[in-house]
Design a protein around this motif. Structure first.
Motif, PDB file in Angstrom:
ATOM      1  N   LEU A 138       9.676  23.515   7.229  1.00  0.00           N
ATOM      2  CA  LEU A 138       9.247  21.971   7.286  1.00  0.00           C
ATOM      3  C   LEU A 138      10.036  20.830   7.509  1.00  0.00           C
ATOM      4  CD1 LEU A 138       6.596  22.182   4.420  1.00  0.00           C
ATOM      5  CD2 LEU A 138       6.804  22.698   6.753  1.00  0.00           C
ATOM      6  N   ASP A 139       9.706  19.853   8.454  1.00  0.00           N
ATOM      7  CA  ASP A 139      10.761  18.856   8.761  1.00  0.00           C
ATOM      8  C   ASP A 139      10.791  18.011   7.869  1.00  0.00           C
ATOM      9  OD1 ASP A 139      10.018  19.302  11.571  1.00  0.00           O
ATOM     10  OD2 ASP A 139       8.886  18.117  12.347  1.00  0.00           O
ATOM     11  N   THR A 147       8.037  16.174   6.643  1.00  0.00           N
ATOM     12  CA  THR A 147       7.070  16.579   5.663  1.00  0.00           C
ATOM     13  C   THR A 147       7.139  17.109   4.475  1.00  0.00           C
ATOM     14  OG1 THR A 147       6.451  17.662   8.446  1.00  0.00           O
ATOM     15  CG2 THR A 147       5.139  18.667   6.977  1.00  0.00           C
ATOM     16  N   TYR A 182      -2.273  21.983   8.655  1.00  0.00           N
ATOM     17  CA  TYR A 182      -1.892  21.139   7.918  1.00  0.00           C
ATOM     18  C   TYR A 182      -2.759  19.534   8.238  1.00  0.00           C
ATOM     19  CZ  TYR A 182       2.412  23.295   9.443  1.00  0.00           C
ATOM     20  OH  TYR A 182       3.682  23.992   9.356  1.00  0.00           O
ATOM     21  N   HIS A 184       8.913  20.955  15.629  1.00  0.00           N
ATOM     22  CA  HIS A 184       7.283  19.792  15.804  1.00  0.00           C
ATOM     23  C   HIS A 184       6.315  20.215  16.521  1.00  0.00           C
ATOM     24  CE1 HIS A 184      11.209  17.758  14.025  1.00  0.00           C
ATOM     25  NE2 HIS A 184      11.797  17.560  15.454  1.00  0.00           N
ATOM     26  N   GLN A 185       6.142  22.016  16.020  1.00  0.00           N
ATOM     27  CA  GLN A 185       4.261  21.846  16.691  1.00  0.00           C
ATOM     28  C   GLN A 185       3.693  20.981  16.419  1.00  0.00           C
ATOM     29  OE1 GLN A 185       4.033  25.634  17.204  1.00  0.00           O
ATOM     30  NE2 GLN A 185       1.405  25.088  17.651  1.00  0.00           N
ATOM     31  N   VAL A 186       2.928  20.406  15.696  1.00  0.00           N
ATOM     32  CA  VAL A 186       1.695  19.448  14.846  1.00  0.00           C
ATOM     33  C   VAL A 186       2.260  17.830  15.463  1.00  0.00           C
ATOM     34  CG1 VAL A 186       0.190  18.150  12.784  1.00  0.00           C
ATOM     35  CG2 VAL A 186       1.115  21.260  13.506  1.00  0.00           C
ATOM     36  N   LYS A 187       3.483  17.639  15.287  1.00  0.00           N
ATOM     37  CA  LYS A 187       3.865  16.054  15.636  1.00  0.00           C
ATOM     38  C   LYS A 187       3.367  15.774  17.360  1.00  0.00           C
ATOM     39  CE  LYS A 187       6.878  15.027  11.591  1.00  0.00           C
ATOM     40  NZ  LYS A 187       7.761  15.179  11.547  1.00  0.00           N
ATOM     41  N   LEU A 222       2.589  13.724   7.323  1.00  0.00           N
ATOM     42  CA  LEU A 222       2.619  15.321   7.405  1.00  0.00           C
ATOM     43  C   LEU A 222       2.387  16.589   5.956  1.00  0.00           C
ATOM     44  CD1 LEU A 222       1.092  17.052   9.996  1.00  0.00           C
ATOM     45  CD2 LEU A 222       3.472  17.487  10.490  1.00  0.00           C
TER      46      LEU A 222
HETATM   47  N1  URA Z   1       4.802  20.542  12.683  1.00  0.00           N
HETATM   48  C1  URA Z   1       5.736  18.825  12.751  1.00  0.00           C
HETATM   49  O1  URA Z   1       5.628  18.530  13.258  1.00  0.00           O
HETATM   50  N2  URA Z   1       6.593  19.394  12.106  1.00  0.00           N
HETATM   51  C2  URA Z   1       6.561  20.154  10.664  1.00  0.00           C
HETATM   52  O2  URA Z   1       7.164  20.070   9.497  1.00  0.00           O
HETATM   53  C3  URA Z   1       5.350  21.491  10.688  1.00  0.00           C
HETATM   54  C4  URA Z   1       4.675  21.818  11.983  1.00  0.00           C
END
Ligand code: URA
Length: 237
Positions: A103-104, A107, A134, A185-188, A201
Motif C-alpha cells: 500500500l502506498d 494509503t 478501496y 498506484h492503480q486506484v489513484k 485512500l
Molecule cells: N492503489 C493505489 O493507488 N494506491 C494503493 O496504495 C493501493 C492501490
C-alpha cells in the motif's frame, strides 16, 4: 509427530469428530498422497497437508492483518522511513513476516503480513485476480459516467489498459473502487484519469477478508482459522 485428526483440528479446519469422517472419505492428502486413517502420525513441522486440495497451515506459517496507518511504508526495511514491520513486536518479526503486496505510504487499511511466500504470491499474482476494495475520497464528485468507464476498463494517462473494475458512487466526493489487479498506484491513477484525484485512500477488503475496523491505525491481529482457510481457499481458485 501428531495424529492427523488432531493436527487438522489444531489448525482449525473442523471439529475433531467431523475430521475423522473427512479423512476417511479421502479428502486429505499428506505430502501429496491421500491418507484415510485419522490416527496416522504426521510430522507437523515438515509435512504439507491439504484438504480438498487446499493447503492447511500446520503451524510453521503465521498470518496477520493490520490496519496500516499513514506515514509508514509497506516494506521489510527502509533506510529512512518507518516500515510496517517496525509496528510489530520482536516475537512476530522473528517469524520472518513480510507485507503481502504494497500500500502506498499515505494509503491506510487492510494489509496482510505473513511468512508464507506461496500464499503471498497467490494473493498478489496478476493471474489470481483476487478482488480488492478501496474507499476513496477524491477532489470532485465521481458519477455514473466514471462508473461506466471503470466497468469497461479505464485507460490510464500513459496508455496502460486496466481490467474492468467497479466504481460505486453516492453523489458525494467519496466512492468505493474494486479492482482485480495491482498496478503501481492503480486506484489513484484510475481516478486521476477521470479528473478526480485521490485525497484519501483506504483498503477495506482483499477477497473475502474484511478489515477489522476495531484494530485502529497500526493495530494488528492474527487471522482467525476461518479467515485463514477462506483466504487460502480463495487464492487456490
Ligand atoms: N492503489 C493505489 O493507488 N494506491 C494503493 O496504495 C493501493 C492501490
Amino acid at each position: 509427530m501428531k495424529r492427523l485428526d488432531k493436527l487438522l483440528s489444531d489448525a482449525g479446519v473442523a471439529p475433531r469428530r467431523e475430521l475423522k469422517a473427512i479423512i476417511r472419505s479421502g479428502r486429505v492428502e499428506v505430502n501429496g498422497t491421500v491418507v484415510t486413517a485419522p490416527e496416522t502420525k504426521v510430522d507437523e513441522t515438515a509435512a504439507s497437508v491439504a484438504v480438498d486440495g487446499v493447503p492447511v497451515d500446520t503451524g510453521q506459517f503465521v498470518y496477520y492483518m493490520m490496519d496500516k496507518p499513514t506515514g509508514v511504508v509497506s516494506a521489510t526495511e527502509d533506510r529512512t522511513e518507518e516500515t510496517v514491520l517496525d509496528l510489530l513486536p520482536p516475537e512476530v518479526r522473528r517469524r520472518g513476516v513480510f507485507p503481502v503486496g504494497r500500500l502506498d505510504k499515505d494509503t491506510t487499511g487492510l494489509l496482510l503480513l505473513t511468512n508464507d511466500g506461496a500464499f503471498a504470491h497467490r494473493i498478489i499474482s496478476p493471474v489470481s485476480h483476487v478482488e480488492k476494495c478501496y474507499a476513496a475520497r477524491v477532489d470532485g464528485i465521481p458519477d455514473e459516467t466514471d462508473a461506466a468507464v471503470f466497468a469497461t476498463g479505464v485507460i490510464l494517462r500513459d496508455g496502460t489498459e486496466c481490467l474492468p473494475a467497479r466504481l460505486e458512487t453516492d453523489g458525494t466526493d467519496r466512492c468505493l473502487v474494486t479492482v482485480r489487479e495491482g498496478k503501481y498506484h492503480q486506484v489513484k491513477r484510475m481516478l486521476a484519469s477521470r479528473g478526480k484525484p485521490v485525497l484519501e485512500l483506504r483498503r477495506l477488503t482483499i477477497g473475502a477478508l474484511r478489515l477489522d475496523e476495531t484494530l485502529g491505525p497500526g493495530g494488528f491481529r492474527p487471522l482467525t482459522p476461518e479467515e485463514r482457510q477462506q483466504a487460502l481457499r480463495e487464492t487456490m481458485l
